[in-house]
Design a protein around this motif. Structure first.
Motif, mmCIF file in Angstrom:
data_model
loop_
_atom_site.group_PDB
_atom_site.id
_atom_site.type_symbol
_atom_site.label_atom_id
_atom_site.label_comp_id
_atom_site.label_asym_id
_atom_site.label_seq_id
_atom_site.Cartn_x
_atom_site.Cartn_y
_atom_site.Cartn_z
ATOM 1 N N LEU A 152 0.862 -1.176 0.000
ATOM 2 C CA LEU A 152 0.000 0.000 0.000
ATOM 3 C C LEU A 152 0.897 1.225 0.000
ATOM 4 O O LEU A 152 1.475 1.601 1.019
ATOM 5 N N ASP A 153 1.045 1.810 -1.168
ATOM 6 C CA ASP A 153 1.909 2.966 -1.357
ATOM 7 C C ASP A 153 1.035 4.214 -1.310
ATOM 8 O O ASP A 153 0.114 4.351 -2.108
ATOM 9 N N VAL A 174 -1.652 4.691 -4.152
ATOM 10 C CA VAL A 174 -1.333 4.893 -5.562
ATOM 11 C C VAL A 174 -0.766 3.608 -6.144
ATOM 12 O O VAL A 174 -0.184 2.783 -5.428
ATOM 13 N N VAL A 175 -0.948 3.431 -7.457
ATOM 14 C CA VAL A 175 -0.517 2.204 -8.134
ATOM 15 C C VAL A 175 0.226 2.552 -9.416
ATOM 16 O O VAL A 175 0.457 3.720 -9.717
ATOM 17 N N SER A 176 0.587 1.495 -10.158
ATOM 18 C CA SER A 176 1.273 1.643 -11.446
ATOM 19 C C SER A 176 2.545 2.476 -11.312
ATOM 20 O O SER A 176 2.748 3.476 -12.000
ATOM 21 N N ILE A 218 1.520 -6.315 5.443
ATOM 22 C CA ILE A 218 1.295 -5.103 4.662
ATOM 23 C C ILE A 218 2.624 -4.358 4.565
ATOM 24 O O ILE A 218 3.326 -4.191 5.562
ATOM 25 N N LEU A 219 2.962 -3.940 3.362
ATOM 26 C CA LEU A 219 4.100 -3.045 3.163
ATOM 27 C C LEU A 219 3.539 -1.653 2.922
ATOM 28 O O LEU A 219 2.870 -1.407 1.917
ATOM 29 N N PHE A 220 3.794 -0.758 3.863
ATOM 30 C CA PHE A 220 3.289 0.602 3.735
ATOM 31 C C PHE A 220 4.430 1.539 3.381
ATOM 32 O O PHE A 220 5.377 1.722 4.164
ATOM 33 N N THR A 221 4.339 2.131 2.205
ATOM 34 C CA THR A 221 5.360 3.072 1.746
ATOM 35 C C THR A 221 4.785 4.473 1.696
ATOM 36 O O THR A 221 3.767 4.716 1.040
ATOM 37 N N ASP A 222 5.433 5.392 2.393
ATOM 38 C CA ASP A 222 5.041 6.791 2.380
ATOM 39 C C ASP A 222 5.778 7.449 1.213
ATOM 40 O O ASP A 222 6.908 7.920 1.340
ATOM 41 N N GLY A 231 10.066 4.320 3.430
ATOM 42 C CA GLY A 231 9.975 5.685 2.937
ATOM 43 C C GLY A 231 10.481 6.725 3.902
ATOM 44 O O GLY A 231 9.949 6.869 5.003
ATOM 45 N N GLY A 232 11.547 7.433 3.506
ATOM 46 C CA GLY A 232 11.989 8.602 4.235
ATOM 47 C C GLY A 232 13.039 8.402 5.297
ATOM 48 O O GLY A 232 13.493 9.368 5.904
ATOM 49 N N VAL A 233 13.434 7.144 5.558
ATOM 50 C CA VAL A 233 14.396 6.914 6.633
ATOM 51 C C VAL A 233 15.720 7.620 6.323
ATOM 52 O O VAL A 233 16.339 7.368 5.290
#
Length: 242
Positions: A131-132, A139-141, A166-170, A200-202
């Motif tokens: 889940l990005d 968002v996808v694609s 779940i992989l959550f990417t900010d 994301g963002g580290v």
């Protein structure tokens, strides 16, 4: 999956090379060499899991870096999770049978949620739904198309379909080395009973610790490791102290 909090190095691939994008924008990447060299470097540094992404596959809708991915699978003996361009249950199952430990489904899961149940039926716990989030929606694609889906609500749906994690990417902070936002991660963590992997963002060790405190089961780190902001061992050791 992730019984202990884990720092997971990212090996994102574009045109057969390791690339880290900024904000998910194509053409913004910095190149870091051969994927096998990167993968073995992280394993030698203590990685227990590698996070592989076929960036070309994510943008084009079909896998483009298969040769590089196969080479990594042959070179390492740790858990590997793979995403990017996996659009059918047949593709996912084929990769799992090939030796990938977990497949990451993003666009395919949004367009056809039943794929999560289909793959999980034969390979329980092997599906990580990606889940990005950009601007608060999934968002996808290759992060180019909005879906209107709320990440926390979507996470609940996929957990019910059998997703193992779940992989959550900010995406808004991805690749920018400017720090993480913990509240979006916390919302997803609180919505489900399965592991949530944050990405994301580290930029600092403190970011890693903050994501663990937000409830993440693991964190994927790319640019900060490649740029030498800290070592994998330093990040894991700091996380273990939280």
């Amino acid at each position: 999956m992730f019984p202990e909090f884990e720092v997971v190095p990212a090996v994102d691939m574009q045109d057969g090379q390791v690339v880290q994008l900024v904000g998910g924008e194509r053409g913004t990447g910095r190149t870091y060499g051969d994927p096998v060299e990167a993968a073995t470097r992280w394993v030698d540094a203590g990685a227990g899991t590698l996070h592989l992404v076929d960036l070309d596959g994510a943008f084009e809708g079909e896998r483009q870096n298969a040769a590089a991915i196969d080479a990594v699978l042959d070179a390492v003996d740790v858990d590997v999770q793979l995403g990017g361009g996996i659009r059918t249950s047949e593709d996912a199952i084929g990769l799992l049978d090939r030796g990938v430990d977990r497949v990451i489904l993003g666009t395919a899961a949004v367009e056809n949620p039943d794929i999560v149940a289909d793959v999980s039926a034969t390979h329980p716990g092997s599906v990580v739904v990606s889940l990005d989030a950009k601007g608060g929606e999934v968002v996808v694609s290759g992060w180019t198309e909005g879906t209107g889906l709320d990440p926390a609500e979507a996470a609940t749906r996929y957990a019910d379909l059998g997703a193992g994690a779940i992989l959550f990417t900010d995406v808004d902070v991805e690749g920018q080395l400017e720090g993480v936002r913990t509240e979006p991660v916390r919302r997803v963590v609180e919505a489900v009973d399965i592991p949530v992997v944050a990405s994301g963002g580290v930029a600092t060790i403190e970011d890693v610790q903050a994501l663990k405190e937000a409830g993440a089961a693991a964190v994927v780190v790319g640019s900060a490791l490649y740029e030498g902001e800290f070592t994998l061992a330093e990040a894991q050791r700091a996380a273990d102290e939280v």
